[in-house]
Write a protein that holds these residues in place. Structure first.
Motif, PDB file in Angstrom:
ATOM      1  N   THR A 140       0.834  -1.196   0.000  1.00 31.62           N
ATOM      2  CA  THR A 140       0.000   0.000   0.000  1.00 31.62           C
ATOM      3  C   THR A 140       0.871   1.248   0.000  1.00 31.62           C
ATOM      4  OG1 THR A 140      -0.170  -0.172   2.419  1.00 31.62           O
ATOM      5  CG2 THR A 140      -1.977  -1.090   1.136  1.00 31.62           C
ATOM      6  N   VAL A 141       0.415   2.290  -0.721  1.00 30.68           N
ATOM      7  CA  VAL A 141       1.222   3.513  -0.826  1.00 30.68           C
ATOM      8  C   VAL A 141       0.495   4.760  -0.336  1.00 30.68           C
ATOM      9  CG1 VAL A 141       2.694   2.637  -2.681  1.00 30.68           C
ATOM     10  CG2 VAL A 141       0.580   3.869  -3.260  1.00 30.68           C
ATOM     11  N   ALA A 142      -0.806   4.683  -0.153  1.00 33.10           N
ATOM     12  CA  ALA A 142      -1.563   5.851   0.311  1.00 33.10           C
ATOM     13  C   ALA A 142      -2.886   5.382   0.905  1.00 33.10           C
ATOM     14  CB  ALA A 142      -1.818   6.820  -0.846  1.00 33.10           C
ATOM     15  N   TYR A 143      -3.497   6.267   1.665  1.00 32.90           N
ATOM     16  CA  TYR A 143      -4.825   5.981   2.210  1.00 32.90           C
ATOM     17  C   TYR A 143      -5.623   7.267   2.277  1.00 32.90           C
ATOM     18  CZ  TYR A 143      -3.473   7.913   6.769  1.00 32.90           C
ATOM     19  OH  TYR A 143      -3.065   8.745   7.784  1.00 32.90           O
ATOM     20  N   ARG A 144      -6.925   7.082   2.369  1.00 31.61           N
ATOM     21  CA  ARG A 144      -7.808   8.227   2.589  1.00 31.61           C
ATOM     22  C   ARG A 144      -9.098   7.724   3.226  1.00 31.61           C
ATOM     23  NH1 ARG A 144      -8.554   8.537  -3.769  1.00 31.61           N
ATOM     24  NH2 ARG A 144     -10.701   7.845  -3.984  1.00 31.61           N
ATOM     25  N   TRP A 145      -9.692   8.591   4.014  1.00 31.57           N
ATOM     26  CA  TRP A 145     -10.977   8.313   4.642  1.00 31.57           C
ATOM     27  C   TRP A 145     -12.039   9.053   3.834  1.00 31.57           C
ATOM     28  CZ3 TRP A 145     -11.393   4.857   8.559  1.00 31.57           C
ATOM     29  CH2 TRP A 145     -10.235   4.533   9.266  1.00 31.57           C
ATOM     30  N   VAL A 146     -13.138   8.375   3.510  1.00 33.01           N
ATOM     31  CA  VAL A 146     -14.187   8.984   2.692  1.00 33.01           C
ATOM     32  C   VAL A 146     -15.548   8.813   3.354  1.00 33.01           C
ATOM     33  CG1 VAL A 146     -12.898   8.654   0.525  1.00 33.01           C
ATOM     34  CG2 VAL A 146     -14.532   6.899   1.279  1.00 33.01           C
ATOM     35  N   SER A 147     -16.445   9.737   3.053  1.00 30.05           N
ATOM     36  CA  SER A 147     -17.822   9.656   3.550  1.00 30.05           C
ATOM     37  C   SER A 147     -18.562   8.531   2.824  1.00 30.05           C
ATOM     38  CB  SER A 147     -18.543  10.980   3.295  1.00 30.05           C
ATOM     39  OG  SER A 147     -18.729  11.161   1.897  1.00 30.05           O
ATOM     40  N   ARG A 148     -19.725   8.182   3.309  1.00 27.32           N
ATOM     41  CA  ARG A 148     -20.532   7.142   2.652  1.00 27.32           C
ATOM     42  C   ARG A 148     -20.855   7.552   1.217  1.00 27.32           C
ATOM     43  NH1 ARG A 148     -22.759   2.574   3.454  1.00 27.32           N
ATOM     44  NH2 ARG A 148     -24.706   1.938   2.505  1.00 27.32           N
ATOM     45  N   GLU A 149     -21.205   8.810   1.017  1.00 27.00           N
ATOM     46  CA  GLU A 149     -21.519   9.313  -0.318  1.00 27.00           C
ATOM     47  C   GLU A 149     -20.291   9.189  -1.233  1.00 27.00           C
ATOM     48  OE1 GLU A 149     -22.400  13.612  -2.264  1.00 27.00           O
ATOM     49  OE2 GLU A 149     -23.644  13.064  -0.540  1.00 27.00           O
ATOM     50  N   GLU A 150     -19.129   9.566  -0.725  1.00 31.28           N
ATOM     51  CA  GLU A 150     -17.893   9.436  -1.505  1.00 31.28           C
ATOM     52  C   GLU A 150     -17.574   7.965  -1.788  1.00 31.28           C
ATOM     53  OE1 GLU A 150     -15.286  13.285  -0.061  1.00 31.28           O
ATOM     54  OE2 GLU A 150     -15.612  11.627   1.363  1.00 31.28           O
ATOM     55  N   LEU A 151     -17.861   7.080  -0.835  1.00 31.69           N
ATOM     56  CA  LEU A 151     -17.629   5.643  -1.040  1.00 31.69           C
ATOM     57  C   LEU A 151     -18.497   5.128  -2.183  1.00 31.69           C
ATOM     58  CD1 LEU A 151     -16.439   2.887  -0.207  1.00 31.69           C
ATOM     59  CD2 LEU A 151     -18.377   2.668   1.369  1.00 31.69           C
ATOM     60  N   LEU A 152     -19.756   5.515  -2.199  1.00 32.00           N
ATOM     61  CA  LEU A 152     -20.653   5.070  -3.269  1.00 32.00           C
ATOM     62  C   LEU A 152     -20.166   5.568  -4.625  1.00 32.00           C
ATOM     63  CD1 LEU A 152     -24.079   5.559  -1.481  1.00 32.00           C
ATOM     64  CD2 LEU A 152     -22.820   3.428  -1.833  1.00 32.00           C
ATOM     65  N   HIS A 153     -19.707   6.815  -4.688  1.00 33.32           N
ATOM     66  CA  HIS A 153     -19.151   7.349  -5.932  1.00 33.32           C
ATOM     67  C   HIS A 153     -17.886   6.570  -6.324  1.00 33.32           C
ATOM     68  CE1 HIS A 153     -18.078  10.199  -9.034  1.00 33.32           C
ATOM     69  NE2 HIS A 153     -16.869  10.262  -8.502  1.00 33.32           N
ATOM     70  N   PHE A 154     -17.017   6.347  -5.344  1.00 37.37           N
ATOM     71  CA  PHE A 154     -15.773   5.617  -5.581  1.00 37.37           C
ATOM     72  C   PHE A 154     -16.046   4.233  -6.167  1.00 37.37           C
ATOM     73  CE2 PHE A 154     -13.206   2.184  -3.696  1.00 37.37           C
ATOM     74  CZ  PHE A 154     -12.010   2.392  -4.375  1.00 37.37           C
ATOM     75  N   MET A 155     -17.010   3.516  -5.617  1.00 41.62           N
ATOM     76  CA  MET A 155     -17.284   2.144  -6.052  1.00 41.62           C
ATOM     77  C   MET A 155     -17.795   2.074  -7.490  1.00 41.62           C
ATOM     78  SD  MET A 155     -16.169   0.176  -3.749  1.00 41.62           S
ATOM     79  CE  MET A 155     -16.859  -1.442  -3.991  1.00 41.62           C
ATOM     80  N   HIS A 156     -18.171   3.210  -8.053  1.00 39.20           N
ATOM     81  CA  HIS A 156     -18.594   3.253  -9.454  1.00 39.20           C
ATOM     82  C   HIS A 156     -17.536   3.914 -10.339  1.00 39.20           C
ATOM     83  CE1 HIS A 156     -22.501   2.535  -7.490  1.00 39.20           C
ATOM     84  NE2 HIS A 156     -22.748   1.865  -8.597  1.00 39.20           N
ATOM     85  N   SER A 157     -16.367   4.179  -9.785  1.00 39.25           N
ATOM     86  CA  SER A 157     -15.326   4.897 -10.522  1.00 39.25           C
ATOM     87  C   SER A 157     -14.271   3.951 -11.093  1.00 39.25           C
ATOM     88  CB  SER A 157     -14.648   5.910  -9.596  1.00 39.25           C
ATOM     89  OG  SER A 157     -13.731   5.256  -8.728  1.00 39.25           O
TER      90      SER A 157
END
Length: 162
Positions: A127-144
Motif C-alpha cells: 500500500t502507498v496511500a490511504y484516505r478516509w471517505v464519507s458514505r456518499e464518496e464511497l458510493l461514488h468511488f465504487m462506481h469509478s
C-alpha cells in the motif's frame, strides 16, 4: 514462499497446498479475506495499492484484503491482512458475506474502529496511500475507475450492509 490451502467447489478442504504464483489447479480454490473499515465517525478507509504490485497497481480498494495462508482460518487471515496493510489491530470483525470467484472464495468482513485516523501504517510493497471517505464518496468511488473492478463486483451488491 507463501503457501495456501486449496478447497473444492463446495468449500471443503482439498487436502492440497499451493504455492502462491503457481498456476491454480482447475476446479480448486484458495481463500481471500477482505475487510472494509468504517470509522466510528462514519467514514470508510480506502487504500491505494503499490504501483509495482502485480494485479491492479495503483488502484484503490475498500479496506484491506489478501490471501489466507496455509493453516489460517478466513478470520485469522483477514485480521492479519488488516494489520499488515494498514496497521489496524482488531480481532472483532463481522462477517458480512461470502462469494466465490474464478479461483477463490472471498470472506468479506467489516471492522468498526475508533483508531486515530492519522495512525494508518502502510505496508511497503503493498500500500502507498490511504484516505478516509464519507458514505456518499464511497458510493461514488465504487462506481469509478479508481476502484479495483473485481472488488467492485463483489462489494456493490452488499454496500447497504456497511
Amino acid at each position: 514462499m507463501e503457501l495456501w490451502d486449496l478447497y473444492k467447489k463446495d468449500g471443503t478442504p482439498a487436502g492440497i497446498e499451493h504455492i502462491r504464483g503457481e498456476k491454480m489447479p482447475n476446479g480448486l480454490y484458495h481463500i481471500v479475506g477482505g475487510v472494509a473499515v468504517r470509522h466510528v465517525d462514519g467514514t470508510y478507509l480506502l487504500l491505494q495499492r503499490d504501483w509495482n504490485k502485480p494485479g491492479w497497481p495503483g488502484l484503490w480498494e475498500l479496506g484491506a484484503s489478501g490471501s489466507v495462508l496455509k493453516g489460517e482460518s478466513p478470520l485469522q487471515g483477514a485480521v492479519r491482512e488488516l494489520y499488515e496493510e494498514c496497521g489496524i489491530n482488531s480481532g472483532e470483525l463481522k462477517l458480512l458475506f461470502m462469494s466465490r470467484g474464478k479461483d477463490a472464495f472471498y470472506y468479506n468482513y467489516l471492522c468498526i474502529t475508533d483508531c486515530p485516523k492519522d495512525s494508518i501504517v502502510l505496508q511497503e510493497g503493498e500500500t502507498v496511500a490511504y484516505r478516509w471517505v464519507s458514505r456518499e464518496e464511497l458510493l461514488h468511488f465504487m462506481h469509478s475507475d479508481e476502484a479495483i473492478p473485481t472488488q467492485k463486483e463483489r462489494w456493490l451488491p452488499h454496500l447497504e450492509r456497511l
